[in-house]
Design a protein around this motif. Structure first.
Motif, PDB file in Angstrom:
ATOM      1  N   UNK A 279       0.838  -1.207   0.000  1.00 18.48           N
ATOM      2  CA  UNK A 279       0.000   0.000   0.000  1.00 18.48           C
ATOM      3  C   UNK A 279       0.869   1.252   0.000  1.00 18.48           C
ATOM      4  N   UNK A 280       0.641   2.136  -0.972  1.00 14.84           N
ATOM      5  CA  UNK A 280       1.332   3.430  -0.995  1.00 14.84           C
ATOM      6  C   UNK A 280       0.668   4.370   0.026  1.00 14.84           C
ATOM      7  N   UNK A 281       1.395   5.408   0.437  1.00 10.47           N
ATOM      8  CA  UNK A 281       0.868   6.344   1.443  1.00 10.47           C
ATOM      9  C   UNK A 281      -0.478   6.944   1.015  1.00 10.47           C
ATOM     10  N   UNK A 282      -0.633   7.152  -0.298  1.00  7.25           N
ATOM     11  CA  UNK A 282      -1.873   7.741  -0.802  1.00  7.25           C
ATOM     12  C   UNK A 282      -3.021   6.743  -0.942  1.00  7.25           C
ATOM     13  N   UNK A 283      -2.792   5.488  -0.540  1.00  8.88           N
ATOM     14  CA  UNK A 283      -3.858   4.485  -0.589  1.00  8.88           C
ATOM     15  C   UNK A 283      -3.860   3.628  -1.850  1.00  8.88           C
TER      16      UNK A 283
ATOM     17  N   UNK B 281      -8.544   2.716  -5.276  1.00  7.76           N
ATOM     18  CA  UNK B 281      -9.827   2.293  -4.675  1.00  7.76           C
ATOM     19  C   UNK B 281     -10.752   3.488  -4.439  1.00  7.76           C
ATOM     20  N   UNK B 282     -10.309   4.674  -4.808  1.00 12.43           N
ATOM     21  CA  UNK B 282     -11.132   5.853  -4.528  1.00 12.43           C
ATOM     22  C   UNK B 282     -11.010   6.301  -3.087  1.00 12.43           C
ATOM     23  N   UNK B 283      -9.787   6.155  -2.542  1.00  8.48           N
ATOM     24  CA  UNK B 283      -9.515   6.621  -1.174  1.00  8.48           C
ATOM     25  C   UNK B 283      -8.326   7.587  -1.231  1.00  8.48           C
ATOM     26  N   UNK B 284      -7.970   8.163  -0.067  1.00  6.21           N
ATOM     27  CA  UNK B 284      -6.899   9.162  -0.073  1.00  6.21           C
ATOM     28  C   UNK B 284      -5.695   8.771   0.780  1.00  6.21           C
ATOM     29  N   UNK B 285      -5.873   7.752   1.647  1.00  5.43           N
ATOM     30  CA  UNK B 285      -4.759   7.377   2.520  1.00  5.43           C
ATOM     31  C   UNK B 285      -4.608   5.850   2.580  1.00  5.43           C
ATOM     32  N   UNK B 286      -3.388   5.463   2.980  1.00  6.11           N
ATOM     33  CA  UNK B 286      -3.059   4.054   3.198  1.00  6.11           C
ATOM     34  C   UNK B 286      -4.024   3.419   4.210  1.00  6.11           C
ATOM     35  N   UNK B 287      -4.307   4.172   5.291  1.00  9.54           N
ATOM     36  CA  UNK B 287      -5.169   3.647   6.353  1.00  9.54           C
ATOM     37  C   UNK B 287      -6.566   3.322   5.811  1.00  9.54           C
ATOM     38  N   UNK B 288      -7.103   4.226   5.020  1.00 10.34           N
ATOM     39  CA  UNK B 288      -8.428   3.977   4.424  1.00 10.34           C
ATOM     40  C   UNK B 288      -8.394   2.735   3.533  1.00 10.34           C
ATOM     41  N   UNK B 289      -7.346   2.633   2.717  1.00 10.55           N
ATOM     42  CA  UNK B 289      -7.243   1.498   1.791  1.00 10.55           C
ATOM     43  C   UNK B 289      -7.152   0.182   2.553  1.00 10.55           C
ATOM     44  N   UNK B 290      -6.361   0.195   3.660  1.00  8.98           N
ATOM     45  CA  UNK B 290      -6.137  -1.050   4.399  1.00  8.98           C
ATOM     46  C   UNK B 290      -7.369  -1.502   5.188  1.00  8.98           C
TER      47      UNK B 290
END
Ligand SMILES: [Zn+2]
Length: 332
Positions: free
Chosen positions: A73-77, A127-136
Motif C-alpha cells: 500500500x502506498x501512502x496515498x492508498x 480504490x477511490x480513497x486518499x490514505x493508506x489507512x483507508x485502503x487497508x
C-alpha cells in the motif's frame, strides 16, 4: 436459461485461480439437476461423475480466472499488486476491478511513466480513497481483484463480450454437453478445474485421481481475425468447434483428433482445425500425467483473450457442447 444467460451467470462469478469457491458454487447449482455425482478435491476441482462400465472419459474446463493480488500500500492508498496468471500490463490500463468483498477500483500507471514503458510494477489499483489507512480497511495484502466487466450480448446477437469468457465459456459448453449426452456405457467424468492460469495445476491432480482412458479439454483458443494479424492461430471466432491439434502445452493424440473430426462430420457440427503457437490447456497436464493419457481439445476461438473484454461466438459455445456430448457417447 439460454446459452447467453448461462454465460452471464458463470462469467460474472468471482473465482481467480486458487480462490474458486464462489464460481464453484455457481457451477454446482447448474450441475445439480443434471444427475451427476459431484465431489470436490483438495485443490478445489469440481468433479462430476456419471458411472458406466465402458471406456473412462475425462473432460475438463477450467473455472479459475486471472487475478491481481494485493502486495503493498502506498501512502496515498494506492494498492500495488502482482499477477495471478499471464496478464499483459497494457491490457490492465483503466480496467475496472473488484475484490471478493465487492470493493472496486480502477488500474492506473504511475505519473512519471510513459504509456509505452508500462510494466506491472508501475501500475496500481485506485480504490477511490486518499490514505493508506483507508485502503487497508478495505483490502489486505493477499486479497485478489478480478476484472469487473459485465457480460453483454453484442448487437446482432452473435457474440458475447466481457471478462473471463476464458474459460467460463468452456464451463458453459461443458454444462451444455453434460445435459445433452445420450445414454452410454462410457464412464464419464466432467471436471471444472482450478488453477489452470497458474500452470494447469488442478487438471493435473484430477487426472491422477480419475486415471482416464482419454481426456478432452474445453477451453478458448486464439482468434485470428484482427486486421494485420500475425497468424499465431488457425481459427476465427464463429468457426464452430475448434478441434485442437497443437498448442504450447500439448500436441494432441492423433486418435483423439481423428475421433473428434469424424464425430463432427457425422453429426454435422461446424468445426475447424486449431493450431496455436502460444498458450496451453489442461490437455497438456493430462497428457503428461500417470503413464501418459491420450488427450485432445475442443475450443472456442476468443478475441482479446486475457483482456477485460473478451469476445466469443455463442454458436461456437453450442458447437463445442455438441461435439463433447458426441465424444462422451461415442464407441471406442
Ligand atoms: Zn483458458
Amino acid at each position: 436459461m439460454n446459452t447467453f444467460e448461462m454465460l452471464k451467470k458463470v462469467c460474472e462469478s468471482y473465482g481467480p485461480a486458487g480462490r474458486e469457491a464462489e464460481i464453484r458454487k455457481t457451477i454446482e447449482k447448474l450441475v445439480k439437476p443434471l444427475g451427476y455425482k459431484t465431489t470436490t478435491d483438495a485443490l478445489g476441482n469440481l468433479i462430476c461423475h456419471k458411472a458406466g462400465k465402458g471406456v473412462k472419459l475425462m473432460f475438463a474446463a477450467h473455472m479459475d480466472s486471472l487475478g491481481l493480488i494485493a502486495t503493498y500500500f502506498e501512502e496515498g492508498g494506492q494498492v500495488r499488486f502482482g499477477c495471478i496468471g499471464g496478464i499483459n500490463p497494457f491490457r490492465l490500463l483503466a480496467a475496472s476491478v473488484r475484490f471478493a468483498n465487492g470493493v472496486c477500483g480502477t488500474v492506473e500507471k504511475d505519473g512519471d511513466v510513459d504509456f509505452k514503458d508500462v510494466t506491472i510494477e508501475k501500475l496500481y489499483i485506485d480504490l477511490g480513497v486518499q490514505t493508506k489507512e483507508e485502503a487497508m480497511k478495505l483490502v489486505s495484502v493477499g486479497d485478489v481483484a478480478v476484472y469487473d466487466s459485465p457480460i453483454r450480448l453484442c448487437e446482432g446477437g452473435k457474440f458475447a463480450m466481457g471478462a473471463y469468457l476464458d474459460d467460463r465459456a468452456g464451463c458453459v459448453a461443458q454444462l451444455l454437453a453434460m445435459e445433452q449426452v445420450k445414454e452410454t456405457e462410457n464412464d464419464l467424468y466432467f471436471v471444472f478445474s482450478t488453477q489452470e492460469e497458474l500452470g494447469l495445476r488442478g487438471a493435473k491432480v484430477a487426472t491422477f485421481a480419475i486415471d482416464p482412458d482419454y481426456m478432452v479439454a474445453c477451453d478458448v483458443t486464439h482468434s485470428d481475425d484482427s486486421p494485420k494479424a500475425p497468424h499465431v492461430g488457425s481459427c476465427k471466432a464463429g468457426c464452430g468447434a475448434a478441434i485442437k491439434v497443437m498448442d504450447r502445452s500439448v500436441i494432441c493424440h492423433p486418435e483423439v483428433v481423428d475421433k473428434l473430426v469424424s464425430l463432427a462430420k457425422e453429426k454435422n457440427i461446424r468445426y475447424a482445425m486449431d493450431v496455436i503457437k502460444a498458450g496451453g490447456t489442461d490437455a497438456g497436464a493430462a497428457q503428461l500425467s500417470l503413464d501418459g493419457v491420450p488427450a485432445g481439445g475442443v475450443s472456442m476461438a476468443c478475441r482479446y483473450t486475457h483482456s477485460p473484454n473478451e469476445m466469443v461466438s455463442i454458436s461456437d459455445v453450442e458447437d463445442c457442447a455438441k461435439l463433447m456430448a458426441a465424444f462422451a457417447a461415442a464407441e471406442f
